[in-house]
Design an enzyme around this catalytic site. Structure first.
Site, mmCIF file in Angstrom:
data_model
loop_
_atom_site.group_PDB
_atom_site.id
_atom_site.type_symbol
_atom_site.label_atom_id
_atom_site.label_comp_id
_atom_site.label_asym_id
_atom_site.label_seq_id
_atom_site.Cartn_x
_atom_site.Cartn_y
_atom_site.Cartn_z
ATOM 1 N N ASP A 102 0.920 -1.315 0.019
ATOM 2 C CA ASP A 102 -0.076 0.190 0.082
ATOM 3 C C ASP A 102 1.063 1.255 -0.167
ATOM 4 O OD1 ASP A 102 -2.579 1.262 0.132
ATOM 5 O OD2 ASP A 102 -2.469 1.251 2.245
ATOM 6 N N ASP A 158 -7.466 -8.380 6.150
ATOM 7 C CA ASP A 158 -8.625 -8.001 7.142
ATOM 8 C C ASP A 158 -9.174 -6.386 7.282
ATOM 9 O OD1 ASP A 158 -6.158 -7.026 8.168
ATOM 10 O OD2 ASP A 158 -7.324 -6.763 10.000
HETATM 11 P P1 IMP Z 1 1.762 -0.363 3.768
HETATM 12 O O1 IMP Z 1 2.841 -0.393 4.734
HETATM 13 O O2 IMP Z 1 1.232 0.827 3.806
HETATM 14 O O3 IMP Z 1 2.318 -0.837 2.452
HETATM 15 O O4 IMP Z 1 0.896 -1.384 4.285
HETATM 16 C C1 IMP Z 1 0.852 -2.851 4.055
HETATM 17 C C2 IMP Z 1 -0.121 -3.514 5.012
HETATM 18 O O5 IMP Z 1 -1.209 -2.734 5.370
HETATM 19 C C3 IMP Z 1 -0.564 -4.893 4.411
HETATM 20 O O6 IMP Z 1 0.121 -5.683 5.022
HETATM 21 C C4 IMP Z 1 -1.945 -4.959 5.037
HETATM 22 O O7 IMP Z 1 -2.022 -5.573 6.222
HETATM 23 C C5 IMP Z 1 -2.489 -3.385 5.267
HETATM 24 N N1 IMP Z 1 -3.287 -2.974 4.120
HETATM 25 C C6 IMP Z 1 -3.007 -1.956 3.428
HETATM 26 N N2 IMP Z 1 -4.304 -1.706 2.471
HETATM 27 C C7 IMP Z 1 -4.966 -2.521 2.910
HETATM 28 C C8 IMP Z 1 -6.338 -2.799 2.491
HETATM 29 O O8 IMP Z 1 -6.952 -2.310 1.386
HETATM 30 N N3 IMP Z 1 -6.945 -3.888 3.158
HETATM 31 C C9 IMP Z 1 -6.650 -4.625 4.183
HETATM 32 N N4 IMP Z 1 -5.378 -4.256 4.459
HETATM 33 C C10 IMP Z 1 -4.449 -3.426 4.074
#
Ligand code: IMP
Length: 178
Positions: A102, A158
């Protein structure tokens, strides 16, 4: 019922299985003779990892790590190690399995950590990629599906620890999180 809270199905179970077969083949070719250590990030990667490894046809090991990420739909911005690896990865080729990239913050920290533990190479396979939300300049080497900027659930993903058991990736009804 759980499925009543799903606005729409974005990626079906069949599509995920088909994509896992392709990714497994690609990874097996790329890692031939390298015996990778495949590290699943708990808990979101579990269904994807379970499906993907069936199609990896080379010697590999499975490990798990837990890092903190989201509470609800908002990023906490800070990543903490909640469960560390059980073994040394010094000199090893590591493949991290993620549910979704994300903002990229989680992956950046995890890669940093794995290199600091002496890994020779660290690559990432992620079921989903949400490039519109990226803050950190980081990409997974293997991506199952690129999705638009929507909060998704299912196949490991989740909302407040629920919906991980849905067999597909879907969009949650807005009334469930607003
Ligand atoms: P990042 O550090 O922002 O890349 O986030 C990664 C983590 O955020 C993932 O491993 C997910 O657990 C959570 N996450 C990000 N987007 C979503 C979504 O749309 N649905 C559920 N979990 C998400």
């Amino acid at each position: 019922m759980l499925a009543d809270n799903v606005e729409k199905i974005l990626i079906s179970e069949e599509e995920i299985v088909e994509r896992c077969k392709e990714l497994g083949k690609e990874i097996s070719t790329d890692y031939e003779g390298k015996d990778p250590i495949i590290i699943g990030l708990l808990k979101g990667s579990v269904p994807f990892m379970a499906e993907l490894i069936k199609y990896i046809t080379i010697d590999c090991e499975m490990e798990f790590m837990a890092v903190s990420s989201y509470s609800g739909t908002e990023s906490m911005g800070d990543v903490r190690i909640l469960k560390d690896l059980d073994r040394s990865i010094k000199g090893e080729n590591v493949l991290v399995v993620e549910d979704i990239v994300d903002t990229g913050k989680t992956l950046e920290k995890v890669k940093e950590l794995l290199y600091s533990k002496g890994a020779d190479s660290v690559k990432v396979v992620s079921l989903l990629d949400k490039p519109d939300r990226r803050i950190v300049d980081i990409e997974a080497e293997y991506v199952g599906f690129t999705i638009p900027n929507e909060f998704v659930i299912g196949f490991g993903l989740d909302f407040d620890q629920k919906y991980r058991n849905l067999p597909y990736v879907g969009v949650l009804k807005e009334e469930c999180y607003k």
